[in-house]
Structure formats: C-alpha cells, structure tokens
Enzyme design. Structure first.
Site, PDB file in Angstrom:
ATOM      1  N   HIS A 102       0.841  -1.209   0.000  1.00 31.18           N
ATOM      2  CA  HIS A 102       0.000   0.000   0.000  1.00 31.18           C
ATOM      3  C   HIS A 102       0.871   1.253   0.000  1.00 31.18           C
ATOM      4  CE1 HIS A 102      -3.839   1.917   1.925  1.00 31.18           C
ATOM      5  NE2 HIS A 102      -3.135   2.852   1.291  1.00 31.18           N
TER       6      HIS A 102
ATOM      7  N   LEU B  75       2.170   6.447  -5.335  1.00 32.18           N
ATOM      8  CA  LEU B  75       3.270   6.953  -6.181  1.00 32.18           C
ATOM      9  C   LEU B  75       2.843   8.190  -6.970  1.00 32.18           C
ATOM     10  CD1 LEU B  75       4.894   3.617  -7.460  1.00 32.18           C
ATOM     11  CD2 LEU B  75       5.536   5.013  -5.493  1.00 32.18           C
ATOM     12  N   ARG B  76       1.557   8.485  -6.951  1.00 30.56           N
ATOM     13  CA  ARG B  76       0.989   9.767  -7.440  1.00 30.56           C
ATOM     14  C   ARG B  76       1.030   9.990  -8.950  1.00 30.56           C
ATOM     15  NH1 ARG B  76      -1.750  10.433  -2.848  1.00 30.56           N
ATOM     16  NH2 ARG B  76      -0.594  11.368  -1.144  1.00 30.56           N
TER      17      ARG B  76
ATOM     18  N   ASN C 132      -5.521   6.245  -6.627  1.00 28.76           N
ATOM     19  CA  ASN C 132      -6.106   7.594  -6.520  1.00 28.76           C
ATOM     20  C   ASN C 132      -5.201   8.626  -7.202  1.00 28.76           C
ATOM     21  OD1 ASN C 132      -4.217   7.339  -4.428  1.00 28.76           O
ATOM     22  ND2 ASN C 132      -5.355   8.624  -3.010  1.00 28.76           N
TER      23      ASN C 132
ATOM     24  N   ASP D 243      -8.979   3.359  -2.318  1.00 25.11           N
ATOM     25  CA  ASP D 243      -8.271   3.956  -1.179  1.00 25.11           C
ATOM     26  C   ASP D 243      -8.186   5.478  -1.254  1.00 25.11           C
ATOM     27  OD1 ASP D 243      -6.625   3.693   1.248  1.00 25.11           O
ATOM     28  OD2 ASP D 243      -5.153   4.674  -0.029  1.00 25.11           O
TER      29      ASP D 243
ATOM     30  N   HIS E 165     -10.567   0.585   2.227  1.00 24.04           N
ATOM     31  CA  HIS E 165     -10.439   1.802   3.059  1.00 24.04           C
ATOM     32  C   HIS E 165     -11.754   1.945   3.818  1.00 24.04           C
ATOM     33  CE1 HIS E 165      -9.351   6.256   3.558  1.00 24.04           C
ATOM     34  NE2 HIS E 165     -10.623   6.199   3.943  1.00 24.04           N
TER      35      HIS E 165
ATOM     36  N   ASN F  25      -4.993   9.958   7.511  1.00 28.75           N
ATOM     37  CA  ASN F  25      -6.299   9.300   7.552  1.00 28.75           C
ATOM     38  C   ASN F  25      -6.142   7.796   7.290  1.00 28.75           C
ATOM     39  OD1 ASN F  25      -9.047   9.012   7.671  1.00 28.75           O
ATOM     40  ND2 ASN F  25      -9.362   9.452   5.501  1.00 28.75           N
TER      41      ASN F  25
ATOM     42  N   ASP G  64       1.463   2.820   3.538  1.00 31.56           N
ATOM     43  CA  ASP G  64       0.538   3.903   3.154  1.00 31.56           C
ATOM     44  C   ASP G  64       1.325   5.191   2.898  1.00 31.56           C
ATOM     45  OD1 ASP G  64      -1.711   5.262   2.421  1.00 31.56           O
ATOM     46  OD2 ASP G  64      -2.638   5.302   4.399  1.00 31.56           O
TER      47      ASP G  64
ATOM     48  N   HIS H 141       3.141  14.409   0.009  1.00 26.50           N
ATOM     49  CA  HIS H 141       2.464  15.655  -0.359  1.00 26.50           C
ATOM     50  C   HIS H 141       3.504  16.762  -0.504  1.00 26.50           C
ATOM     51  CE1 HIS H 141      -1.659  14.256   0.034  1.00 26.50           C
ATOM     52  NE2 HIS H 141      -1.358  13.694   1.185  1.00 26.50           N
TER      53      HIS H 141
END
Ligand code: DOR
Length: 455
Positions: free
Chosen positions: A74, A77-78, A108, A166, A193, A292, A319, A323
């Site tokens: 989990h 990698l964006r 996501n 997720d 999630h 979260n 996770d 950012h």
C-alpha cells in the site's frame, strides 16, 4: 548523499558474506552467506566460511541482517496526475532506500486507475524509470466516484493485483457486495479503506479529549469500525478476498480477530505510523502528523501490536502518502492527510524490536512473506534458491536522525523530522542489482570486497 539508482554494468554475481540471514518463509535465522547469480538467489549457505565463488562482488555483512526485500502492499506513487507530490521514479527510489523491492501503488491518481490504458501507462513508466517492482492496484468504482463498479475484467486482464478506492471508502453496500463477488471470481483482493464518511466528515484527528482540547474536530474510532464490521458481513455473505487497509483502532482489531475465528477470508495490514505513534504527535498543530485514518491512542497502538503478534494483522504496509510543502504548510484543518513513510518504515518499526515488543523475525515476516502470500506470489518475499534476488541488508543498531530534506521521496511530510531512529538499510538489491547503498558502503570494482562493516 546516499546512492539510489541503477548502477550500470553490474556483474551478475554477488556474494553477501557473514550476515544474519533471516528468511521467515523458510524458517531460517542463521549466520551465513548468500550467493546471488544472474538476478536470482543461487545459494544460501548457513555454514559459512567456504571458498569464495569466482568472478563475483562481495559484500561483507557481519553484524548486519540479510533478509528478503520488503513488499509494500500500500503506497501512493501519485503518477499520473500528481507528479508535484511524487513520481514513479522518485517513489521507487525512495522505496529502495527504505528496503522495499516491491510496491503496490494505489489508484487515486489523475486519471484514476480505472482503465487498462492507465495500468499500461504505469507499467510502462515503471519499466523505464522505476527502481523496484511496481504492482498497480485498480479502482473499485469508475472514477473512484463510488456510484458504479469499474470494469474488473478489463483491469484484471491488464494486470492489476488488487482493487481499491483507497483515499475514499465504498459507501454503497450493493457496490461493495458486487466488488467482493468479482474479488471471489477473479481471486484478487479488495483493499478496503474503511470509513463512514458521513460520520468522519470534517474530522481532522482522533476523536477524544485531546481533540477537544485542541478544538479540532475528531474522527471517531467507530467511523472505521462500522465499515470494517459491514464488510466482514458482506465477505461472510458472498466470499471474496477482503483485505482491510491501514487498521487503526483496537475495535477493528477485535472485529478482524473474530472474523478470522469464523474462518471468513480476510487479511489486514497496519502502517508503521499507526504501530508506533499516537495522537499526541498532533500537538502544536503539526500538519505532518495529519493522516487518515488518524493517529490514535496508546491503547490502540498496543492492540495493533498484539494483533500483529497473534496474526490478526497479516502485514505491515506503509501507506506512503507524499504531499508537497504547500499541501502541508497551512492551517491544520486545511492540510492534506498523509505521511511520507517509505524511508522511515524500518527505523520506526525497529523501535518495537528494540523495546522488546516485537520479535525481529516476526517483523520481517510482516514485511516479506506475509504480504507475498496476500499477493499469492512465491517468487518474492523469500530467499529460496530460484527466487528473485530481492535482498535487503540492514544494520539493526545503526542510529540516524530523520532529516526530511535527505529523503529521496518528493514528500518531506513526516512527523519524525529530527527523531533518532535505530535501524538503517545499508544495501538494497533488486533482482540482483544494487539499487541502493548507504554512504558507509564503498562499491568496489569486481574482485575487490565491498566492506559494509568489519570485514
Ligand atoms: O492519509 C491518507 N492519505 N490516507 C489515505 O487514505 C489517502 C492518502 C493519500 O492519498 O494522500
């Protein structure tokens, strides 16, 4: 600056000498040599001291732990879409620095991973720019919007290894039921999630007296637990392979324990931050501790550790949620949720070992063979001859200070800045290639020995 990139022209043979070899998949914990040839584990000799094989590089690993490369079920990698936060290139290099040789990346992204074309894109970037193995996760719902199922057939044919929305829960029980039916038929996990968003709405930290004191809106433990309970019921109804992501509360551990006692097909993961940190990290409105599900109480942390020990929690997953500074340099309420975790995972978790709360072999199993079993792969997460030569060498006693500016990840968002961690990755080999080495390791030309320590 430590190196983490493919080191060109590496010969095919590598001998790691005299380390403490731990491979929970084979029940091995003994001092010995590990011989890697042509990207695979060739031989493991726990009666070490024999003659050196010819034509290979040698790493002296006395005092080090030598174990299978870690598998992260989990991480974020964006890419595509949020390359300012992370890319497949930077995220996988950060993974290598953390000892991870396989990472499962969450969908996501923008666009989200709900079409074969996006899976293909991730796979092609990973093949060109990735440092370690990247296994994409596909969406449960189209566009992650929660209203209709994604095309599970198309996604599974394109090679996703699991499904997840997720970052958001699947609110509609009918949709979750259908997802579990597909999970059963395709034999792929649903990474769940669990969050009742009506209940958690507006919450930014754990609900309780500390949130009241800080005048921040809390997220109740039951916002997680009620969805864990629902999805256990659904899994009991239809089957499927339910995997609960980032378990954070004692109540969730209890629910998963009783589901396992009922022989419902369920697995679960906890993160290094939920296993080692409490809500107090938020004091001072530290946005880098905003995550979260939120950091919870000391009782929750103890329940998670017990859950790991008795097998309720199968795996540890980071996770990793990188950012930008801008996403976090704002009011606590407005800040993004997430912790950049790949590079601090081992050091954080080793604290549990040094405190005597978790056995080292068990910790390694939660990072290697247990996640491999969830992925149903027997070629990774083990040092069995013939397996991929994904190996991590770490110094269990090396102390280091967390400096986010030294992270390879673009995400510098860690609540551990300035903390001293004990336990550091020294070398990571991915398919026999040294993809990360600590500054203390000198990479010598062929035939000279690479000294890690002593020697
Ligand atoms: O803190 C989190 N950050 N939790 C999630 O579930 C998603 C993640 C993200 O994508 O940033």
């Amino acid at each position: 600056m430590a190196k983490t990139k493919r080191l060109a022209n590496q010969p095919g043979n590598l001998l790691i000498r005299g380390g403490r070899i731990i491979d929970p998949a084979q029940g091995i914990d003994a001092t010995g040599d590990l011989f890697i040839s042509e990207g695979k584990i060739a031989r493991l000799n726990t009666n070490h001291g024999g003659p050196l094989p010819e034509n290979c590089r040698v790493i002296q690993a006395r005092g080090m732990v030598v174990c299978p490369g870690f598998i992260d079920l989990h991480c974020h990698l964006r890419q595509p879409g949020f390359e300012e936060k992370e890319t497949i290139a930077t995220g996988t290099r950060a993974a290598a620095r953390g000892g991870f040789t396989t990472v499962c990346c969450m969908p996501n992204t923008n666009p989200p991973v709900d079409k074969a074309a996006v899976v293909e894109y991730i796979k092609s970037v990973a093949a060109k720019e990735g440092t370690v193995r990247v296994l994409p996760v596909g969406c449960i719902t189209a566009g992650r919007k929660g209203s209709e199922l994604a095309d599970f057939g198309e996604l599974s044919a394109s090679g996703v290894i699991a499904f997840s929305d997720d970052g958001s829960p699947v609110t509609d029980s009918n949709i979750m039921r259908s997802a579990l039916e597909y999970s059963r038929d395709l034999s792929l996990p649903i990474i769940d999630h669990c969050e009742d968003i009506a209940f958690s709405q507006g919450g930014v930290m754990n609900e309780g007296s500390l949130a009241n004191k800080l005048k921040l809106k809390g997220i109740p433990a039951s916002a997680e637990e009620s969805v864990v309970a629902r999805d256990i019921r659904l899994a009991r109804l239809v089957g499927g392979r339910l995997h609960i992501a980032h378990v954070s509360t004692a109540g969730s551990v209890k629910l998963i324990r009783s589901a396992k006692e009922e022989a419902i097909s369920i697995t679960a993961e906890a993160t290094p931050h939920h296993l080692t940190l409490t809500e107090e990290k938020v004091i001072g409105y530290n946005t880098n501790a905003k995550v979260n599900p939120p950091l919870r109480t000391a009782e929750d942390v103890e329940a998670l550790i017990s859950g790991l020990k008795d097998g309720v929690l199968d795996a540890i997953a980071t996770d990793h949620a990188p950012h930008t500074a801008k996403d976090k340099s704002c009011d606590f309420t407005a800040a993004a949720f997430g912790i950049s975790g790949l590079e601090t995972a081992l050091g954080s978790l080793m604290r549990l070992v040094h405190l005597g709360k978790l056995d080292l072999v068990m910790l390694i199993s939660k990072l290697t063979c247990e996640p491999a079993a969830i992925l149903r792969r027997n070629d990774i997460g083990t040092l069995k001859p013939g397996a991929a030569a994904d190996v991590v060498i770490f110094d269990p006693n090396k102390e280091w200070v967390v400096n986010p500016e030294e992270f390879i990840s673009k995400g510098k968002n860690t609540p551990l800045a300035g903390c001293v961690l004990k336990g550091k990755v020294i070398v990571t080999s991915y398919s026999g290639e040294v993809v990360y080495k600590d500054d203390s390791v000198k990479l010598e030309p062929v035939s000279k020995q690479i000294g890690v320590k002593g020697g």
